[in-house]
Write a protein that holds these residues in place. Structure first.
Motif, PDB file in Angstrom:
ATOM      1  N   ILE A 150     123.061 -12.450  10.771  1.00 13.13           N
ATOM      2  CA  ILE A 150     124.407 -12.987  10.932  1.00 13.13           C
ATOM      3  C   ILE A 150     125.389 -11.828  10.826  1.00 13.13           C
ATOM      4  O   ILE A 150     125.359 -11.065   9.857  1.00 13.13           O
ATOM      5  CB  ILE A 150     124.726 -14.030   9.846  1.00 13.13           C
ATOM      6  N   ILE A 151     126.257 -11.695  11.818  1.00 13.26           N
ATOM      7  CA  ILE A 151     127.259 -10.622  11.824  1.00 13.26           C
ATOM      8  C   ILE A 151     128.622 -11.271  11.640  1.00 13.26           C
ATOM      9  O   ILE A 151     129.074 -12.047  12.493  1.00 13.26           O
ATOM     10  CB  ILE A 151     127.208  -9.830  13.142  1.00 13.26           C
ATOM     11  N   ALA A 152     129.261 -10.984  10.509  1.00 14.49           N
ATOM     12  CA  ALA A 152     130.545 -11.616  10.208  1.00 14.49           C
ATOM     13  C   ALA A 152     131.356 -10.723   9.292  1.00 14.49           C
ATOM     14  O   ALA A 152     130.844 -10.257   8.267  1.00 14.49           O
ATOM     15  CB  ALA A 152     130.328 -12.979   9.548  1.00 14.49           C
ATOM     16  N   ARG A 153     132.610 -10.506   9.656  1.00 17.33           N
ATOM     17  CA  ARG A 153     133.486  -9.704   8.798  1.00 17.33           C
ATOM     18  C   ARG A 153     133.859 -10.448   7.521  1.00 17.33           C
ATOM     19  O   ARG A 153     134.139  -9.827   6.498  1.00 17.33           O
ATOM     20  CB  ARG A 153     134.749  -9.312   9.556  1.00 17.33           C
ATOM     21  N   ASN A 154     133.863 -11.769   7.571  1.00 15.51           N
ATOM     22  CA  ASN A 154     134.158 -12.576   6.391  1.00 15.51           C
ATOM     23  C   ASN A 154     132.933 -12.581   5.487  1.00 15.51           C
ATOM     24  O   ASN A 154     131.938 -13.261   5.747  1.00 15.51           O
ATOM     25  CB  ASN A 154     134.530 -13.997   6.811  1.00 15.51           C
ATOM     26  N   GLU A 155     132.999 -11.823   4.412  1.00 19.88           N
ATOM     27  CA  GLU A 155     131.831 -11.636   3.557  1.00 19.88           C
ATOM     28  C   GLU A 155     131.363 -12.945   2.929  1.00 19.88           C
ATOM     29  O   GLU A 155     130.157 -13.227   2.898  1.00 19.88           O
ATOM     30  CB  GLU A 155     132.149 -10.633   2.451  1.00 19.88           C
ATOM     31  N   VAL A 156     132.303 -13.738   2.455  1.00 19.30           N
ATOM     32  CA  VAL A 156     131.929 -14.983   1.780  1.00 19.30           C
ATOM     33  C   VAL A 156     131.233 -15.931   2.754  1.00 19.30           C
ATOM     34  O   VAL A 156     130.144 -16.445   2.485  1.00 19.30           O
ATOM     35  CB  VAL A 156     133.169 -15.656   1.160  1.00 19.30           C
ATOM     36  N   ALA A 157     131.862 -16.160   3.922  1.00 20.56           N
ATOM     37  CA  ALA A 157     131.300 -17.099   4.890  1.00 20.56           C
ATOM     38  C   ALA A 157     130.009 -16.571   5.506  1.00 20.56           C
ATOM     39  O   ALA A 157     129.029 -17.309   5.657  1.00 20.56           O
ATOM     40  CB  ALA A 157     132.319 -17.400   5.989  1.00 20.56           C
ATOM     41  N   GLY A 158     129.997 -15.284   5.875  1.00 21.06           N
ATOM     42  CA  GLY A 158     128.805 -14.715   6.497  1.00 21.06           C
ATOM     43  C   GLY A 158     127.610 -14.710   5.565  1.00 21.06           C
ATOM     44  O   GLY A 158     126.497 -15.086   5.960  1.00 21.06           O
ATOM     45  N   PRO A 174     125.171  -3.884  14.654  1.00 23.34           N
ATOM     46  CA  PRO A 174     124.217  -2.782  14.485  1.00 23.34           C
ATOM     47  C   PRO A 174     124.138  -1.957  15.767  1.00 23.34           C
ATOM     48  O   PRO A 174     124.618  -2.376  16.823  1.00 23.34           O
ATOM     49  CB  PRO A 174     122.898  -3.516  14.226  1.00 23.34           C
ATOM     50  N   ARG A 175     123.540  -0.801  15.679  1.00 24.66           N
ATOM     51  CA  ARG A 175     123.347   0.004  16.884  1.00 24.66           C
ATOM     52  C   ARG A 175     122.287  -0.606  17.788  1.00 24.66           C
ATOM     53  O   ARG A 175     122.384  -0.533  19.019  1.00 24.66           O
ATOM     54  CB  ARG A 175     122.942   1.430  16.493  1.00 24.66           C
ATOM     55  N   ASP A 202     125.323  -1.709  25.901  1.00 24.92           N
ATOM     56  CA  ASP A 202     123.963  -1.264  25.610  1.00 24.92           C
ATOM     57  C   ASP A 202     123.142  -2.391  24.982  1.00 24.92           C
ATOM     58  O   ASP A 202     121.958  -2.560  25.310  1.00 24.92           O
ATOM     59  CB  ASP A 202     123.988  -0.061  24.672  1.00 24.92           C
ATOM     60  N   GLN A 203     123.752  -3.148  24.101  1.00 26.26           N
ATOM     61  CA  GLN A 203     123.051  -4.272  23.488  1.00 26.26           C
ATOM     62  C   GLN A 203     122.721  -5.343  24.514  1.00 26.26           C
ATOM     63  O   GLN A 203     121.626  -5.920  24.509  1.00 26.26           O
ATOM     64  CB  GLN A 203     123.901  -4.866  22.360  1.00 26.26           C
ATOM     65  N   ILE A 204     123.658  -5.599  25.407  1.00 31.59           N
ATOM     66  CA  ILE A 204     123.417  -6.593  26.454  1.00 31.59           C
ATOM     67  C   ILE A 204     122.296  -6.130  27.382  1.00 31.59           C
ATOM     68  O   ILE A 204     121.420  -6.922  27.767  1.00 31.59           O
ATOM     69  CB  ILE A 204     124.716  -6.864  27.233  1.00 31.59           C
ATOM     70  N   ALA A 205     122.294  -4.850  27.716  1.00 32.21           N
ATOM     71  CA  ALA A 205     121.248  -4.315  28.595  1.00 32.21           C
ATOM     72  C   ALA A 205     119.867  -4.433  27.962  1.00 32.21           C
ATOM     73  O   ALA A 205     118.866  -4.588  28.672  1.00 32.21           O
ATOM     74  CB  ALA A 205     121.551  -2.856  28.922  1.00 32.21           C
TER      75      ALA A 205
END
Length: 279
Positions: A150-158, A174-175, A202-205
């Motif tokens: 899970i990628i989320a800037r909201n630490e509590v919710a993520g 992530p890279r 790059d991630q999509i590729a």
């Protein structure tokens, strides 16, 4: 033939931070061809409690709930159906004689799409931490997807979503990529973020499947980039149709025929989405 609007006409509605026309077109098309004395209208509000009180007081049969109200509406319900209770997110309200029950048909739609579109569970990156992210994470877990971040800037919710469903959590992209990329944020939605890619090129590729829950528009920058890279795509248009069918059934007690659903989808969302629903 649909009866003319009168005192016995039942009203259904939606509440969203960014109201659109697709839901109204979809539901009203089905009311018309099935001869149902219903009408559907989209709304927004700055006073959620008053809006929900209006549903109860005016005997409005049902209401679709979109961002940013999916969690805020919970304390205003009389009861929660099991999926909404577990996910802690409501996208549908049904009014039975003044008693309001919250449902989550997003979960049903996502679970069906995962089963139809993906042969076996694969690692994934999911970007987002709101009510829809909870529904998607729950559907992933229940469909056997065990390896996810899970990628989320909201630490509590993520962190809460990751802990609840057994996934990792981080604040930034992530890279590396993953076979399945899922956008459950407003990135790509009409408005200030309409030109923003949810994942980098790059991630999509490197991925196999691009899954974007955004439905306004359906062809987000993420979806367009994935299509150009010849990736398999699951679009927000597919989710919005499948969950809307479940809402329609809850409101009316009628399950439309597949051909009627496709025609309503074509009318509301276009031929591309209708063709994918037919798969």
């Amino acid at each position: 033939m649909k009866p003319p609007i009168g005192r016995d006409t039942r009203l259904c509605m939606s509440l969203s931070g960014r109201p659109g026309n697709a839901g109204s077109r979809f539901h009203n098309y089905l009311y018309e061809i099935l001869g149902l004395d219903y009408v559907y209208k989209s709304f927004s509000t700055q006073d959620l409690a008053a809006a929900i009180g209006g549903i109860r007081a005016l005997e409005i049969r049902g209401c679709a709930i979109s961002m940013p109200f999916k969690e805020a509406v919970i304390p205003l319900m009389d009861d929660l159906e099991s999926s909404a209770r577990v996910i802690d997110s409501v996208n549908t309200i049904v009014n039975d004689g003044g008693r309001l029950t919250g449902y989550n048909t997003d979960y049903v739609a996502v679970r069906r799409l995962l089963e139809r579109r993906i042969d076996k569970p694969v690692p994934f990156l999911l970007r987002g931490s709101g009510g829809m992210a909870k529904a998607v994470a729950a559907a992933l877990r229940d469909a056997g997807f065990a390896d996810g971040t899970i990628i989320a800037r909201n630490e509590v919710a993520g962190q809460a979503i990751a802990d609840q469903y057994g996934y990792r959590w981080r604040t930034d992209l992530p890279r590396d990529s993953a076979p399945l990329l899922i956008n459950v944020t407003p990135l790509g939605m009409d408005g200030k973020d309409s030109d923003t890619l949810a994942f980098n090129k790059d991630q999509i590729a490197a991925c196999n499947i691009a899954f974007d829950v955004v439905a306004q528009p359906i062809n987000t920058p993420f979806v367009r980039a994935a299509r150009a890279a010849r990736k398999n795509i699951i679009s927000g248009g597919e989710i919005i149709v499948l969950q809307a069918v479940e809402q329609f059934i809850l409101y009316t007690g009628i399950r439309p025929e597949a051909d009627d659903i496709r025609e309503a989808t074509r009318y509301a969302h276009g031929a591309d989405v209708a063709a994918r629903i037919a798969d």
